[in-house]
Design an enzyme around this catalytic site. Structure first.
Site, PDB file in Angstrom:
ATOM      1  N   THR A  57       0.819  -1.211   0.000  1.00  0.00           N
ATOM      2  CA  THR A  57       0.000   0.000   0.000  1.00  0.00           C
ATOM      3  C   THR A  57       0.853   1.262   0.000  1.00  0.00           C
ATOM      4  O   THR A  57       1.991   1.247   0.479  1.00  0.00           O
ATOM      5  CB  THR A  57      -0.903  -0.014   1.250  1.00  0.00           C
ATOM      6  N   ASP A  58       0.267   2.359  -0.470  1.00  0.00           N
ATOM      7  CA  ASP A  58       0.973   3.647  -0.403  1.00  0.00           C
ATOM      8  C   ASP A  58       1.082   4.163   1.039  1.00  0.00           C
ATOM      9  O   ASP A  58       1.862   5.071   1.321  1.00  0.00           O
ATOM     10  CB  ASP A  58       0.290   4.697  -1.295  1.00  0.00           C
ATOM     11  N   GLU A  59       0.279   3.596   1.951  1.00  0.00           N
ATOM     12  CA  GLU A  59       0.273   4.103   3.339  1.00  0.00           C
ATOM     13  C   GLU A  59       1.614   3.909   4.046  1.00  0.00           C
ATOM     14  O   GLU A  59       1.863   4.534   5.074  1.00  0.00           O
ATOM     15  CB  GLU A  59      -0.846   3.437   4.144  1.00  0.00           C
ATOM     16  N   TYR A  76      -1.833  -0.636  10.911  1.00  0.00           N
ATOM     17  CA  TYR A  76      -1.979  -1.303   9.608  1.00  0.00           C
ATOM     18  C   TYR A  76      -0.772  -1.002   8.717  1.00  0.00           C
ATOM     19  O   TYR A  76      -0.111  -1.921   8.210  1.00  0.00           O
ATOM     20  CB  TYR A  76      -3.278  -0.842   8.910  1.00  0.00           C
ATOM     21  N   LYS A  83       2.238  -3.420   7.187  1.00  0.00           N
ATOM     22  CA  LYS A  83       2.511  -3.589   5.755  1.00  0.00           C
ATOM     23  C   LYS A  83       3.961  -3.196   5.447  1.00  0.00           C
ATOM     24  O   LYS A  83       4.636  -3.846   4.647  1.00  0.00           O
ATOM     25  CB  LYS A  83       1.546  -2.736   4.915  1.00  0.00           C
TER      26      LYS A  83
HETATM   27  P1  NAD Z   1      -9.654  -7.337   1.875  1.00  0.00           P
HETATM   28  O1  NAD Z   1      -9.673  -7.068   3.341  1.00  0.00           O
HETATM   29  O2  NAD Z   1     -10.867  -7.034   1.053  1.00  0.00           O
HETATM   30  O3  NAD Z   1      -9.288  -8.876   1.605  1.00  0.00           O
HETATM   31  C1  NAD Z   1      -8.291  -9.544   2.310  1.00  0.00           C
HETATM   32  C2  NAD Z   1      -8.409 -11.027   2.013  1.00  0.00           C
HETATM   33  O4  NAD Z   1      -7.354 -11.709   2.700  1.00  0.00           O
HETATM   34  C3  NAD Z   1      -9.728 -11.659   2.484  1.00  0.00           C
HETATM   35  O5  NAD Z   1     -10.247 -12.513   1.503  1.00  0.00           O
HETATM   36  C4  NAD Z   1      -9.311 -12.453   3.725  1.00  0.00           C
HETATM   37  O6  NAD Z   1     -10.129 -13.587   3.972  1.00  0.00           O
HETATM   38  C5  NAD Z   1      -7.883 -12.846   3.375  1.00  0.00           C
HETATM   39  N1  NAD Z   1      -7.080 -13.122   4.567  1.00  0.00           N
HETATM   40  C6  NAD Z   1      -6.945 -12.320   5.668  1.00  0.00           C
HETATM   41  N2  NAD Z   1      -6.147 -12.933   6.579  1.00  0.00           N
HETATM   42  C7  NAD Z   1      -5.762 -14.122   6.035  1.00  0.00           C
HETATM   43  C8  NAD Z   1      -4.934 -15.188   6.478  1.00  0.00           C
HETATM   44  N3  NAD Z   1      -4.357 -15.160   7.679  1.00  0.00           N
HETATM   45  N4  NAD Z   1      -4.742 -16.232   5.660  1.00  0.00           N
HETATM   46  C9  NAD Z   1      -5.321 -16.282   4.424  1.00  0.00           C
HETATM   47  N5  NAD Z   1      -6.142 -15.315   3.964  1.00  0.00           N
HETATM   48  C10 NAD Z   1      -6.358 -14.245   4.757  1.00  0.00           C
HETATM   49  O7  NAD Z   1      -8.386  -6.557   1.326  1.00  0.00           O
HETATM   50  P2  NAD Z   1      -8.183  -5.741  -0.036  1.00  0.00           P
HETATM   51  O8  NAD Z   1      -8.694  -4.376   0.137  1.00  0.00           O
HETATM   52  O9  NAD Z   1      -8.636  -6.577  -1.175  1.00  0.00           O
HETATM   53  O10 NAD Z   1      -6.586  -5.656  -0.058  1.00  0.00           O
HETATM   54  C11 NAD Z   1      -5.806  -6.714  -0.600  1.00  0.00           C
HETATM   55  C12 NAD Z   1      -4.335  -6.374  -0.477  1.00  0.00           C
HETATM   56  O11 NAD Z   1      -4.061  -5.160  -1.177  1.00  0.00           O
HETATM   57  C13 NAD Z   1      -3.867  -6.135   0.967  1.00  0.00           C
HETATM   58  O12 NAD Z   1      -2.591  -6.668   1.091  1.00  0.00           O
HETATM   59  C14 NAD Z   1      -3.850  -4.614   1.108  1.00  0.00           C
HETATM   60  O13 NAD Z   1      -2.883  -4.222   2.054  1.00  0.00           O
HETATM   61  C15 NAD Z   1      -3.465  -4.205  -0.299  1.00  0.00           C
HETATM   62  N6  NAD Z   1      -3.939  -2.882  -0.734  1.00  0.00           N
HETATM   63  C16 NAD Z   1      -5.270  -2.544  -0.627  1.00  0.00           C
HETATM   64  C17 NAD Z   1      -5.722  -1.304  -1.102  1.00  0.00           C
HETATM   65  C18 NAD Z   1      -7.176  -0.897  -1.031  1.00  0.00           C
HETATM   66  O14 NAD Z   1      -7.499   0.242  -1.340  1.00  0.00           O
HETATM   67  N7  NAD Z   1      -8.091  -1.777  -0.657  1.00  0.00           N
HETATM   68  C19 NAD Z   1      -4.808  -0.418  -1.672  1.00  0.00           C
HETATM   69  C20 NAD Z   1      -3.450  -0.789  -1.747  1.00  0.00           C
HETATM   70  C21 NAD Z   1      -3.036  -2.023  -1.295  1.00  0.00           C
HETATM   71  O1  DAU Z   2      -4.155   3.965   0.440  1.00  0.00           O
HETATM   72  C1  DAU Z   2      -4.386   2.590   0.319  1.00  0.00           C
HETATM   73  C2  DAU Z   2      -5.241   2.118   1.467  1.00  0.00           C
HETATM   74  O2  DAU Z   2      -6.553   2.593   1.228  1.00  0.00           O
HETATM   75  C3  DAU Z   2      -5.247   0.596   1.623  1.00  0.00           C
HETATM   76  O3  DAU Z   2      -3.957   0.157   1.935  1.00  0.00           O
HETATM   77  C4  DAU Z   2      -6.225   0.165   2.717  1.00  0.00           C
HETATM   78  O4  DAU Z   2      -6.283  -1.240   2.786  1.00  0.00           O
HETATM   79  C5  DAU Z   2      -7.586   0.715   2.383  1.00  0.00           C
HETATM   80  O5  DAU Z   2      -8.494   0.395   3.413  1.00  0.00           O
HETATM   81  C6  DAU Z   2      -7.527   2.238   2.190  1.00  0.00           C
HETATM   82  O6  DAU Z   2      -7.255   2.909   3.437  1.00  0.00           O
HETATM   83  P1  DAU Z   2      -8.045   4.212   3.905  1.00  0.00           P
HETATM   84  O7  DAU Z   2      -7.975   4.291   5.375  1.00  0.00           O
HETATM   85  O8  DAU Z   2      -7.628   5.397   3.121  1.00  0.00           O
HETATM   86  O9  DAU Z   2      -9.541   3.819   3.410  1.00  0.00           O
HETATM   87  P2  DAU Z   2     -10.976   3.990   4.092  1.00  0.00           P
HETATM   88  O10 DAU Z   2     -11.981   3.603   3.062  1.00  0.00           O
HETATM   89  O11 DAU Z   2     -11.055   3.349   5.426  1.00  0.00           O
HETATM   90  O12 DAU Z   2     -11.054   5.567   4.308  1.00  0.00           O
HETATM   91  C7  DAU Z   2     -10.933   6.497   3.238  1.00  0.00           C
HETATM   92  C8  DAU Z   2     -10.964   7.897   3.836  1.00  0.00           C
HETATM   93  O13 DAU Z   2     -12.293   8.153   4.337  1.00  0.00           O
HETATM   94  C9  DAU Z   2     -10.031   8.088   5.024  1.00  0.00           C
HETATM   95  O14 DAU Z   2      -9.515   9.413   4.999  1.00  0.00           O
HETATM   96  C10 DAU Z   2     -10.951   7.927   6.237  1.00  0.00           C
HETATM   97  C11 DAU Z   2     -12.285   8.431   5.748  1.00  0.00           C
HETATM   98  N1  DAU Z   2     -13.475   7.753   6.328  1.00  0.00           N
HETATM   99  C12 DAU Z   2     -13.527   6.394   6.275  1.00  0.00           C
HETATM  100  C13 DAU Z   2     -14.614   5.729   6.788  1.00  0.00           C
HETATM  101  C14 DAU Z   2     -14.680   4.216   6.755  1.00  0.00           C
HETATM  102  C15 DAU Z   2     -14.501   8.511   6.849  1.00  0.00           C
HETATM  103  O15 DAU Z   2     -14.466   9.759   6.867  1.00  0.00           O
HETATM  104  N2  DAU Z   2     -15.596   7.849   7.366  1.00  0.00           N
HETATM  105  C16 DAU Z   2     -15.693   6.481   7.366  1.00  0.00           C
HETATM  106  O16 DAU Z   2     -16.694   5.937   7.865  1.00  0.00           O
END
Ligand code: NAD
Ligand code: DAU
Length: 377
Positions: free
Chosen positions: A134-136, A183, A187
């Protein structure tokens, strides 16, 4: 035949990656390894579950013996590792689970790959361990204001393209890691382990760091699907702080396409940042989502603005994320395919047309979690 493990394939991004690979590469065998935590949902993969080149294995990536067994059984050539705990708010409440899954789970995958591959006659030849991050990990960027111009202002990426931005600095691949949440700290740690396995043992690894994804099948604890569902039910929309934080949004299928490209063409030991130069303040994106849901539900556009409810800010809330994906665009020719307006329309439509998918999740256990999450805000 290539045997590829995709971990976390039942989650949001993972399900799009599994679908793309299963459909695009009929001669690959895709092994989806997922523990099915609260975030894993096999309903995300209904359309491909019967394909002959797809196998689902329910397993915990932290369970090293089981993971070793999967490597042996399937003669694995490549890993695309997405399994993780992914929600920042949950990491604030329960950091141990994040360290366990994201750090120890990644280490378990790396060690299983190493022990399997280093003993083969061809060793690392043709093998690849691709870690999705992730970019975080880079921390938060400031909302700087060059020459007194009010953001967002137009700026030029190192790729030469113009785009809107809320600050003059961007996440580039050479930036120092500065994670703030449990988180992102977990990562960051997993990224370091992946690079250590390349530098120490010669494992062919790649790491990518992507910005916020949006699109179908995202678990409704994340901003966009949560708000779409709440607007539909006319429930309050909890906006953290002043809603001024900036995120850089990418349509999930564009992330999946980037993963495909990098898995096949990326240079070993490199890092690539993935993002669409698409920065939005939370409050602005929330207004777009409200207008879109209202319009598609046949309500008066904007009539649900009164659902916006400002709540206590997220602890340690990162102010701004903004990816510079010039390297990926320049070296591998990747570009996002969708404009944000198009992507958000498609996304809202999908959630409104797939209400059964949403209702299955939001009833029962999740409802209790959601209530407890917001009870003390
Ligand atoms: P998600 O939470 O939707 O899915 C995670 C998946 O991993 C689920 O299917 C869960 O069952 C599985 N999992 C969790 N723990 C496990 C374990 N111990 N063993 C096997 N499986 C397990 O997540 P996502 O949003 O699809 O993110 C996927 C990946 O991409 C993550 O590594 C996250 O850090 C990264 N990422 C997400 C975002 C975003 O915006 N969602 C952005 C950048 C990077
Ligand atoms: O940047 C990549 C990341 O983006 C991924 O690595 C994470 O897995 C993914 O969850 C996401 O993280 P964020 O924390 O940015 O996403 P989230 O959807 O939780 O929140 C987006 C923005 O909205 C953040 O600034 C917090 C705000 N927010 C979120 C929720 C859930 C609110 O204001 N209210 C809310 O209820």
């Amino acid at each position: 035949m290539k045997n590829i493990i995709i971990t976390g394939g039942a989650g949001f991004i993972g399900s799009h990656v599994v679908r793309l690979f299963v459909n695009k590469y009929p001669d690959y065998h895709i092994i989806n390894v997922d523990k099915l935590t609260y975030a894993g949902n096999l309903a995300n993969l209904k359309d491909i579950e019967d394909k002959p080149n797809y196998t689902f294995v329910k397993a915990d990536i932290c369970d090293f013996e089981t993971i070793m067994g999967i490597f042996k059984k399937y003669n694995v050539d490549g890993v695309i590792h997405l399994a993780a705990e992914s929600h920042v708010d949950r990491s604030i409440k329960d950091p141990f689970t994040f360290a366990q899954t994201n750090v120890m789970g990644t280490l378990s995958m790396l060690q299983a790959a190493k022990l399997t591959w280093e003993n083969l006659p061809e060793k690392w030849e043709g093998k690849r361990f691709y870690h999705i991050s992730t970019d975080e990990v880079y921390g938060a960027l400031e909302m700087t204001n060059p020459e007194g111009i009010k953001p967002p202002f137009t700026t030029k990426a190192s790729s030469g393209k113009h785009h809107l931005a809320y600050g003059s600095k961007f996440f580039t691949e050479d930036l120092k890691y500065m994670p703030h949440s449990p988180y992102s700290a977990s990562k960051a740690s997993s990224d370091h382990f992946v690079r250590a396995f390349h530098d120490t043992y010669g494992m062919p690894t790649i790491v990518t760091n992507c910005s916020n994804n949006y699109g179908p099948y995202q678990f409704p604890e994340k901003l966009i699907p949560l708000f779409i569902n709440n607007i539909r039910h006319r429930k309050p929309l909890p906006v953290y702080g002043k809603g001024e934080n900036v995120r850089d949004w990418l349509y999930v299928e564009d992330h999946a396409r980037a993963i495909d490209l990098i898995f096949h063409k990326g240079t070993i030991a490199e890092t690539y940042n993935i993002g669409g130069f698409n920065e939005w303040k939370n409050i602005d994106i929330i207004k777009v989502v409200i207008n879109t849901v209202d319009r598609l539900l046949g309500r008066k556009e904007g009539e649900d603005m009164n659902l916006i409810t400002y709540v206590t800010d997220r602890a340690g809330h990162d102010m701004r994320y903004a990816i510079d994906s010039s390297k990926l665009q320049r070296e591998l020719g990747w570009e996002p395919s969708l404009q944000f307006e198009e992507g958000i329309e498609k996304t809202v439509k999908w959630y409104l047309e797939n209400q059964a998918w949403m209702d299955n999740i939001t009833s029962g256990e999740y409802e209790k979690y959601y209530e407890s999450m917001y009870a003390n805000r």
